[in-house]
Design a protein around this motif. Structure first.
Motif, PDB file in Angstrom:
ATOM      1  N   ARG A  41       0.841  -1.195   0.000  1.00 32.30           N
ATOM      2  CA  ARG A  41       0.000   0.000   0.000  1.00 32.30           C
ATOM      3  C   ARG A  41       0.883   1.255   0.000  1.00 32.30           C
ATOM      4  N   PRO A  42       0.468   2.291  -0.734  1.00 30.67           N
ATOM      5  CA  PRO A  42       1.272   3.518  -0.764  1.00 30.67           C
ATOM      6  C   PRO A  42       1.382   4.160   0.610  1.00 30.67           C
ATOM      7  N   PHE A  43       2.486   4.834   0.832  1.00 31.06           N
ATOM      8  CA  PHE A  43       2.767   5.588   2.062  1.00 31.06           C
ATOM      9  C   PHE A  43       2.852   4.704   3.302  1.00 31.06           C
ATOM     10  N   THR A  44       3.119   3.400   3.135  1.00 28.92           N
ATOM     11  CA  THR A  44       3.237   2.494   4.283  1.00 28.92           C
ATOM     12  C   THR A  44       4.626   1.883   4.413  1.00 28.92           C
ATOM     13  N   GLY A  45       5.464   1.986   3.406  1.00 28.46           N
ATOM     14  CA  GLY A  45       6.773   1.337   3.408  1.00 28.46           C
ATOM     15  C   GLY A  45       7.792   2.061   4.261  1.00 28.46           C
ATOM     16  N   GLU A  46       8.703   1.302   4.825  1.00 27.46           N
ATOM     17  CA  GLU A  46       9.687   1.873   5.747  1.00 27.46           C
ATOM     18  C   GLU A  46      10.710   2.784   5.081  1.00 27.46           C
ATOM     19  N   TYR A  47      10.898   2.699   3.772  1.00 28.19           N
ATOM     20  CA  TYR A  47      11.927   3.502   3.112  1.00 28.19           C
ATOM     21  C   TYR A  47      11.382   4.647   2.276  1.00 28.19           C
ATOM     22  N   PHE A  66      20.245  -0.256  -5.582  1.00 30.87           N
ATOM     23  CA  PHE A  66      20.188   1.204  -5.654  1.00 30.87           C
ATOM     24  C   PHE A  66      21.030   1.776  -4.523  1.00 30.87           C
ATOM     25  N   THR A  67      21.414   3.058  -4.645  1.00 27.36           N
ATOM     26  CA  THR A  67      22.089   3.733  -3.540  1.00 27.36           C
ATOM     27  C   THR A  67      21.279   4.961  -3.146  1.00 27.36           C
ATOM     28  N   SER A  68      21.573   5.465  -1.959  1.00 21.38           N
ATOM     29  CA  SER A  68      20.858   6.647  -1.478  1.00 21.38           C
ATOM     30  C   SER A  68      21.137   7.861  -2.366  1.00 21.38           C
ATOM     31  N   SER A  69      22.249   7.880  -3.086  1.00 19.54           N
ATOM     32  CA  SER A  69      22.549   9.021  -3.951  1.00 19.54           C
ATOM     33  C   SER A  69      21.640   9.069  -5.179  1.00 19.54           C
ATOM     34  N   GLU A  70      20.975   7.962  -5.511  1.00 18.38           N
ATOM     35  CA  GLU A  70      20.019   7.928  -6.624  1.00 18.38           C
ATOM     36  C   GLU A  70      18.576   8.059  -6.151  1.00 18.38           C
ATOM     37  N   LYS A  71      18.373   8.138  -4.846  1.00 15.07           N
ATOM     38  CA  LYS A  71      17.022   8.218  -4.287  1.00 15.07           C
ATOM     39  C   LYS A  71      16.561   9.670  -4.292  1.00 15.07           C
ATOM     40  N   PHE A  72      15.295   9.886  -4.594  1.00 19.32           N
ATOM     41  CA  PHE A  72      14.746  11.236  -4.537  1.00 19.32           C
ATOM     42  C   PHE A  72      13.318  11.181  -4.020  1.00 19.32           C
ATOM     43  N   SER A  73      12.839  12.322  -3.571  1.00 17.67           N
ATOM     44  CA  SER A  73      11.501  12.410  -2.997  1.00 17.67           C
ATOM     45  C   SER A  73      10.497  12.747  -4.099  1.00 17.67           C
ATOM     46  N   SER A  74       9.678  11.761  -4.461  1.00 14.00           N
ATOM     47  CA  SER A  74       8.681  11.965  -5.519  1.00 14.00           C
ATOM     48  C   SER A  74       7.286  12.160  -4.938  1.00 14.00           C
ATOM     49  N   HIS A  75       7.125  11.867  -3.654  1.00 15.37           N
ATOM     50  CA  HIS A  75       5.834  11.986  -2.964  1.00 15.37           C
ATOM     51  C   HIS A  75       4.765  11.100  -3.607  1.00 15.37           C
ATOM     52  N   CYS A  76       5.178   9.941  -4.142  1.00 12.75           N
ATOM     53  CA  CYS A  76       4.235   9.042  -4.805  1.00 12.75           C
ATOM     54  C   CYS A  76       3.753   7.918  -3.895  1.00 12.75           C
ATOM     55  N   GLY A  77       4.366   7.770  -2.724  1.00  8.95           N
ATOM     56  CA  GLY A  77       3.937   6.730  -1.795  1.00  8.95           C
ATOM     57  C   GLY A  77       4.885   5.556  -1.693  1.00  8.95           C
ATOM     58  N   TRP A  78       5.900   5.526  -2.554  1.00  9.39           N
ATOM     59  CA  TRP A  78       6.907   4.467  -2.535  1.00  9.39           C
ATOM     60  C   TRP A  78       8.280   5.107  -2.707  1.00  9.39           C
ATOM     61  N   PRO A  79       9.350   4.435  -2.282  1.00 10.62           N
ATOM     62  CA  PRO A  79      10.681   4.978  -2.533  1.00 10.62           C
ATOM     63  C   PRO A  79      10.913   5.137  -4.033  1.00 10.62           C
ATOM     64  N   SER A  80      11.559   6.223  -4.417  1.00 16.62           N
ATOM     65  CA  SER A  80      11.830   6.497  -5.823  1.00 16.62           C
ATOM     66  C   SER A  80      13.322   6.709  -6.039  1.00 16.62           C
ATOM     67  N   VAL A 117       9.202   1.139 -13.433  1.00 19.64           N
ATOM     68  CA  VAL A 117       9.931   2.356 -13.789  1.00 19.64           C
ATOM     69  C   VAL A 117       9.072   3.153 -14.762  1.00 19.64           C
ATOM     70  N   PHE A 118       9.054   4.461 -14.548  1.00 25.20           N
ATOM     71  CA  PHE A 118       8.258   5.378 -15.366  1.00 25.20           C
ATOM     72  C   PHE A 118       9.181   6.450 -15.927  1.00 25.20           C
ATOM     73  N   GLU A 119       8.877   6.926 -17.121  1.00 25.95           N
ATOM     74  CA  GLU A 119       9.700   7.947 -17.779  1.00 25.95           C
ATOM     75  C   GLU A 119       8.856   9.160 -18.141  1.00 25.95           C
ATOM     76  N   GLY A 120       9.542  10.300 -18.259  1.00 26.53           N
ATOM     77  CA  GLY A 120       8.898  11.497 -18.773  1.00 26.53           C
ATOM     78  C   GLY A 120       7.898  12.146 -17.850  1.00 26.53           C
ATOM     79  N   ILE A 133       9.749   1.775  -6.348  1.00 22.22           N
ATOM     80  CA  ILE A 133      10.124   0.478  -5.790  1.00 22.22           C
ATOM     81  C   ILE A 133       9.420   0.241  -4.445  1.00 22.22           C
ATOM     82  N   ASN A 134       8.907  -0.956  -4.265  1.00 19.73           N
ATOM     83  CA  ASN A 134       8.285  -1.332  -2.996  1.00 19.73           C
ATOM     84  C   ASN A 134       9.346  -1.385  -1.896  1.00 19.73           C
ATOM     85  N   SER A 135       9.106  -0.720  -0.775  1.00 18.21           N
ATOM     86  CA  SER A 135      10.042  -0.781   0.359  1.00 18.21           C
ATOM     87  C   SER A 135      10.290  -2.221   0.785  1.00 18.21           C
ATOM     88  N   ILE A 136       9.239  -3.013   0.784  1.00 19.94           N
ATOM     89  CA  ILE A 136       9.337  -4.395   1.259  1.00 19.94           C
ATOM     90  C   ILE A 136      10.237  -5.250   0.373  1.00 19.94           C
TER      91      ILE A 136
END
Length: 145
Positions: A41-47, A66-80, A117-120, A133-136
């Protein structure tokens, strides 16, 4: 939570287990997402919101994805992430489940489902991609200070 039976890519993975072995290793929710291509479910994952520096590995086999340097805040409910750690760390497959055409992201080492993965979408990232990506599906290995 939705799920579909993952299509086979025809690839031989370096980490393989029987369905019984995967069920013994993973808890029911992990199994549902990683082996049955479910979605947490969105906004429930630990990461989703973590900013801890480190490497994100596959929860099923431990491969670095993945590394933390490629992570960004997309506010979509899952790590991006805007890119995988290495280009061969993940496998991309066409996903036509749920009446949509998407690109599924799997671990290239064990074939476990990670997300899509989504583009554009216009995020200010170097690749204009969002690996949703699912946190789990992940385990964070913090960088040692």
């Amino acid at each position: 939570m939705t799920a579909h039976t993952p299509e086979t890519s025809g690839k031989t993975y370096s980490v393989t287990r029987t369905d019984e072995q995967w069920r013994a290793q993973l808890d029911p929710q992990e199994y549902h997402v990683l082996r049955q291509a479910g979605t947490e479910r969105p906004f429930t994952g630990e990461y989703e919101d973590t900013t801890t520096e480190g490497v994100y590995a596959c929860r099923a086999c431990g491969a670095e994805l993945f590394t933390s340097s490629e992570k960004f805040s997309s506010h979509c409910g899952w790590p991006s992430f805007f890119d995988p750690k290495d280009s061969d760390a993940v496998e991309l497959l066409e996903d036509r489940s749920l009446g949509m055409r998407r690109v599924e992201v799997r671990c290239a080492t064990c074939g476990s489902h990670l997300g899509h993965v989504f583009e554009g979408e216009g995020y200010p990232t170097p690749t204009d991609q969002r690996y949703c990506i699912n946190s789990i599906s992940l385990t964070l290995r913090p960088t040692q200070a």
